[in-house]
Design a protein around this motif. Structure first.
Motif, mmCIF file in Angstrom:
data_model
loop_
_atom_site.group_PDB
_atom_site.id
_atom_site.type_symbol
_atom_site.label_atom_id
_atom_site.label_comp_id
_atom_site.label_asym_id
_atom_site.label_seq_id
_atom_site.Cartn_x
_atom_site.Cartn_y
_atom_site.Cartn_z
ATOM 1 N N LEU A 6 0.819 -1.208 0.000
ATOM 2 C CA LEU A 6 0.000 0.000 0.000
ATOM 3 C C LEU A 6 0.854 1.259 0.000
ATOM 4 O O LEU A 6 1.976 1.281 0.518
ATOM 5 N N SER A 7 0.308 2.323 -0.568
ATOM 6 C CA SER A 7 0.940 3.640 -0.499
ATOM 7 C C SER A 7 0.680 4.226 0.890
ATOM 8 O O SER A 7 -0.183 3.732 1.635
ATOM 9 N N PRO A 8 1.403 5.296 1.281
ATOM 10 C CA PRO A 8 1.143 5.917 2.588
ATOM 11 C C PRO A 8 -0.310 6.340 2.766
ATOM 12 O O PRO A 8 -0.892 6.158 3.842
ATOM 13 N N GLY A 9 -0.927 6.877 1.711
ATOM 14 C CA GLY A 9 -2.326 7.286 1.813
ATOM 15 C C GLY A 9 -3.261 6.110 2.019
ATOM 16 O O GLY A 9 -4.227 6.188 2.788
ATOM 17 N N GLN A 10 -2.992 5.008 1.334
ATOM 18 C CA GLN A 10 -3.809 3.797 1.496
ATOM 19 C C GLN A 10 -3.662 3.221 2.897
ATOM 20 O O GLN A 10 -4.620 2.667 3.451
ATOM 21 N N LYS A 11 -2.478 3.357 3.474
ATOM 22 C CA LYS A 11 -2.274 2.890 4.852
ATOM 23 C C LYS A 11 -3.093 3.731 5.828
ATOM 24 O O LYS A 11 -3.675 3.193 6.783
ATOM 25 N N GLN A 12 -3.144 5.046 5.598
ATOM 26 C CA GLN A 12 -3.970 5.896 6.449
ATOM 27 C C GLN A 12 -5.437 5.499 6.334
ATOM 28 O O GLN A 12 -6.158 5.424 7.325
ATOM 29 N N CYS A 13 -5.876 5.229 5.105
ATOM 30 C CA CYS A 13 -7.269 4.812 4.896
ATOM 31 C C CYS A 13 -7.546 3.470 5.575
ATOM 32 O O CYS A 13 -8.649 3.244 6.088
ATOM 33 N N THR A 14 -6.564 2.581 5.573
ATOM 34 C CA THR A 14 -6.725 1.284 6.248
ATOM 35 C C THR A 14 -6.948 1.480 7.737
ATOM 36 O O THR A 14 -7.764 0.782 8.362
ATOM 37 N N GLN A 15 -6.258 2.453 8.331
ATOM 38 C CA GLN A 15 -6.479 2.731 9.751
ATOM 39 C C GLN A 15 -7.895 3.244 9.997
ATOM 40 O O GLN A 15 -8.509 2.936 11.027
ATOM 41 N N ILE A 16 -8.413 4.009 9.051
ATOM 42 C CA ILE A 16 -9.786 4.494 9.183
ATOM 43 C C ILE A 16 -10.773 3.335 9.056
ATOM 44 O O ILE A 16 -11.767 3.267 9.790
ATOM 45 N N VAL A 17 -10.504 2.417 8.135
ATOM 46 C CA VAL A 17 -11.348 1.215 8.006
ATOM 47 C C VAL A 17 -11.378 0.462 9.331
ATOM 48 O O VAL A 17 -12.432 -0.009 9.783
ATOM 49 N N LYS A 18 -10.213 0.358 9.960
ATOM 50 C CA LYS A 18 -10.114 -0.325 11.254
ATOM 51 C C LYS A 18 -10.964 0.388 12.314
ATOM 52 O O LYS A 18 -11.658 -0.252 13.116
ATOM 53 N N ALA A 19 -10.936 1.720 12.309
ATOM 54 C CA ALA A 19 -11.717 2.499 13.269
ATOM 55 C C ALA A 19 -13.215 2.311 13.028
ATOM 56 O O ALA A 19 -13.999 2.175 13.980
ATOM 57 N N VAL A 20 -13.627 2.302 11.762
ATOM 58 C CA VAL A 20 -15.043 2.114 11.435
ATOM 59 C C VAL A 20 -15.505 0.724 11.822
ATOM 60 O O VAL A 20 -16.609 0.535 12.334
ATOM 61 N N LYS A 21 -14.644 -0.268 11.598
ATOM 62 C CA LYS A 21 -14.992 -1.649 11.980
ATOM 63 C C LYS A 21 -15.252 -1.739 13.480
ATOM 64 O O LYS A 21 -16.144 -2.473 13.941
ATOM 65 N N ARG A 22 -14.484 -0.995 14.259
ATOM 66 C CA ARG A 22 -14.649 -1.001 15.719
ATOM 67 C C ARG A 22 -15.786 -0.074 16.149
ATOM 68 O O ARG A 22 -16.024 0.104 17.344
ATOM 69 N N ASP A 23 -16.464 0.544 15.171
ATOM 70 C CA ASP A 23 -17.561 1.471 15.419
ATOM 71 C C ASP A 23 -17.127 2.627 16.310
ATOM 72 O O ASP A 23 -17.828 3.025 17.251
ATOM 73 N N ALA A 24 -15.939 3.170 16.013
ATOM 74 C CA ALA A 24 -15.422 4.292 16.789
ATOM 75 C C ALA A 24 -16.291 5.522 16.584
ATOM 76 O O ALA A 24 -16.539 5.926 15.451
ATOM 77 N N ARG A 25 -16.751 6.106 17.677
ATOM 78 C CA ARG A 25 -17.525 7.350 17.598
ATOM 79 C C ARG A 25 -16.622 8.566 17.667
ATOM 80 O O ARG A 25 -17.008 9.655 17.276
ATOM 81 N N ILE A 26 -15.441 8.387 18.246
ATOM 82 C CA ILE A 26 -14.465 9.473 18.363
ATOM 83 C C ILE A 26 -13.209 9.045 17.618
ATOM 84 O O ILE A 26 -12.604 8.024 17.933
ATOM 85 N N VAL A 27 -12.831 9.812 16.608
ATOM 86 C CA VAL A 27 -11.652 9.476 15.801
ATOM 87 C C VAL A 27 -10.654 10.632 15.891
ATOM 88 O O VAL A 27 -10.992 11.777 15.598
ATOM 89 N N VAL A 28 -9.450 10.301 16.321
ATOM 90 C CA VAL A 28 -8.384 11.292 16.447
ATOM 91 C C VAL A 28 -7.378 11.053 15.328
ATOM 92 O O VAL A 28 -6.913 9.931 15.134
ATOM 93 N N MET A 29 -7.034 12.100 14.588
ATOM 94 C CA MET A 29 -6.064 11.990 13.497
ATOM 95 C C MET A 29 -4.901 12.928 13.771
ATOM 96 O O MET A 29 -5.087 14.141 13.865
ATOM 97 N N ASP A 30 -3.707 12.353 13.883
ATOM 98 C CA ASP A 30 -2.509 13.108 14.231
ATOM 99 C C ASP A 30 -1.636 13.271 12.995
ATOM 100 O O ASP A 30 -0.974 12.340 12.561
ATOM 101 N N GLU A 31 -1.650 14.469 12.400
ATOM 102 C CA GLU A 31 -0.866 14.781 11.197
ATOM 103 C C GLU A 31 -1.055 13.706 10.105
ATOM 104 O O GLU A 31 -0.078 13.141 9.607
ATOM 105 N N PRO A 32 -2.285 13.397 9.719
ATOM 106 C CA PRO A 32 -2.504 12.257 8.815
ATOM 107 C C PRO A 32 -2.012 12.472 7.395
ATOM 108 O O PRO A 32 -1.811 11.507 6.664
ATOM 109 N N THR A 33 -1.810 13.729 6.977
ATOM 110 C CA THR A 33 -1.445 13.975 5.574
ATOM 111 C C THR A 33 0.015 14.361 5.388
ATOM 112 O O THR A 33 0.428 14.690 4.273
#
Length: 491
Positions: free
Chosen positions: A141-168
């Motif tokens: 995966l590219s760096p951007g795809q890896k960031q998106c994978t982390q978001i997929v992981k958060a959605v799977k866990r049904d995270a209501r609060i998502v913190v993004m630290d310098e994601p771009t």
């Protein structure tokens, strides 16, 4: 809007050094709250307290109406809090689906039900509108795809609060735009987003509000539709944003550094240019244009198929980074944590390691005096030179790495994305040092993706496109729009 989170009067001290002072933070459903402030302001510490990685010295954490004196990592996950860090926290040897279910695997008898895991992961991916295959190894995966994978992981866990630290910070323009669309989608679904970024254009595009921290103190929470970037910067550092890009002119002296006919397997194609002594030569281009690849080959850390480096006709072509350093050629890499720092070693070792390699005996008293001088001279925020490098904020890490090359007198200095992930205050300090080196008559090369930085620092700008140097633009003729056209290849 439903209140999801309330941090009340959060205090934190490390070894009697106070780093957070009565900080308050509120987050609501559908909210994008941008957390801003200089490096060392306390942003990362506050997030670690929310995620359960650190305990507050005092204060209350209220999540969905339930109060805690501290969170533990498992508590945060169970409560629906997901933290997405700048460096993707994924296992490269596993697939996207395996990473999404890591630690929470679905079982079919005694075995992991990978087929079902992939099916559920793909459903989330499709729902989010991502162009990913759940069975793809993360290493591909590219760096951007890896960031998106982390978001997929958060959605799977049904995270209501998502913190993004310098994601771009490691992404190109297209990947950044895709990630920002995804952030907006998560907020539209009613999730609360805490977004940390030094890129104010992202803050104003994504955020509803910005919470400003300075030196561990809560300064204010600003409604972004009613403020300007300059007003926000003034709250962060107490000075105008315009001052960050002003530079003193340096005298161009006799002497020439020549990069001659460099080619490399990384895609660099017959690049040649000269740098005058006392000049700051910029290298610009789109992500993947070959800027970093070129200078890594010149420095000797990546292979080349041809190329010669000369100073006033003398061949100083480095055979390796060690050879480059021995010849007074210093380079600060884009990825400081992986390529420039010794993360678990103290500041003192990080600063002195190159200098000490040349010594038969080390004068420990003189070493401490030298390190203390560098810490004070570059305003590195630390309570001791024995603090591990990894425990400094991003801007202070960058200043620590820069200090290593200021201890000795070099001839050539290359800065690859010198202010990546660095706050506006630390940027000003780093800019001053770069200009100071030029005024001392050094050969200085700056690679930057930040156009105002590239234009304001450079005397001339070399434009890279598809591994080739296609033009050299004088500073007086450069503008953001003209450079973008050069980068893309539009006449």
């Amino acid at each position: 809007m439903e209140k999801l989170l309330h941090l009340k009067q959060i205090n934190k001290a490390f070894n009697s050094v106070q780093v957070l002072f009565d900080v308050d933070l509120e987050l609501y459903s559908g909210d994008v709250l941008c957390l801003v402030g200089e490096n060392g302001a306390g942003k990362s510490t506050l997030i670690k307290i929310l995620s359960g990685a650190e305990a507050p010295s005092s204060g209350t954490i209220e999540v969905f109406g339930k109060s805690f004196s501290r969170m533990h990592l498992r508590d945060a996950i169970d409560m629906g809090i997901a933290v997405i860090y700048q460096d993707a926290d994924l296992v490269d040897t596993l697939t996207i689906a395996d990473n999404v279910f890591l630690g929470e695997e679905l079982k079919k008898g005694p075995f992991v039900d990978r087929k079902r895991q992939e099916k559920i992961t793909q459903e989330i991916i499709d729902k989010l509108g991502l162009d990913l295959d759940a069975g793809t190894p993360v290493s591909a995966l590219s760096p951007g795809q890896k960031q998106c994978t982390q978001i997929v992981k958060a959605v799977k866990r049904d995270a209501r609060i998502v913190v993004m630290d310098e994601p771009t910070s490691s992404l190109g323009k297209r990947e950044t735009e895709a990630l920002m669309r995804l952030v907006k989608q998560l907020a539209a679904e009613g999730r609360g987003i805490i977004y940390i970024s030094h890129y104010l254009e992202e803050v104003f595009e994504l955020g509803n509000r910005a919470l400003v921290l300075k030196d561990g103190h809560y300064i204010c929470t600003m409604d972004l539709k009613d403020t300007t970037p300059d007003e926000l910067v003034q709250k962060m550092v107490g000075r105008s944003a315009s001052s960050f890009y002003a530079r003193e002119a340096s005298e161009i002296r006799e002497g020439t550094l020549e990069v001659r006919d460099y080619c490399a397997p990384s895609g660099v194609k017959h690049v040649s240019f000269t740098v005058r002594r006392g000049e700051i030569f910029g290298l610009g281009g789109l992500a993947g244009a070959g800027r970093s690849e070129l200078m890594r080959a010149v420095y000797g850390c990546d292979p080349k198929t041809s190329g010669t480096l000369l100073i006033d006709g003398e061949d100083i072509t480095p055979k390796s980074p060690k050879d480059a350093v021995a010849k007074g050629f210093y380079m600060i890499f884009e990825n400081r944590k992986q390529e420039s720092m010794f993360n678990i070693r103290p500041i003192s070792e990080n600063i002195m390691i190159s200098h000490n390699e040349r010594k038969e005996f080390i004068d420990l008293k003189k070493e401490r005096e030298t390190v203390d001088f560098q810490i004070q001279d570059l305003h590195i925020k630390t309570f001791s030179q024995e603090v591990e490098g990894q425990n400094l904020s991003g801007g202070n890490q960058q200043k620590m790495v820069l200090s290593r090359w200021l201890v000795d007198d070099g001839r050539v200095y290359v800065f690859d994305e010198p202010t990546k992930g660095v706050d506006v205050g630390a940027k000003e300090e780093i800019y001053r040092r770069i200009v100071s080196l030029a005024k001392q008559g050094k050969y200085v090369i700056v690679i930057s993706s930040v156009l105002p930085e590239l234009i304001s620092l450079s005397d001339r700008i070399g434009v890279m496109r598809n591994g080739e140097l296609v033009n050299i633009v004088d500073r007086s003729e450069a503008s953001e729009s003209s450079l973008v056209k050069e980068f893309i290849g539009i006449q």
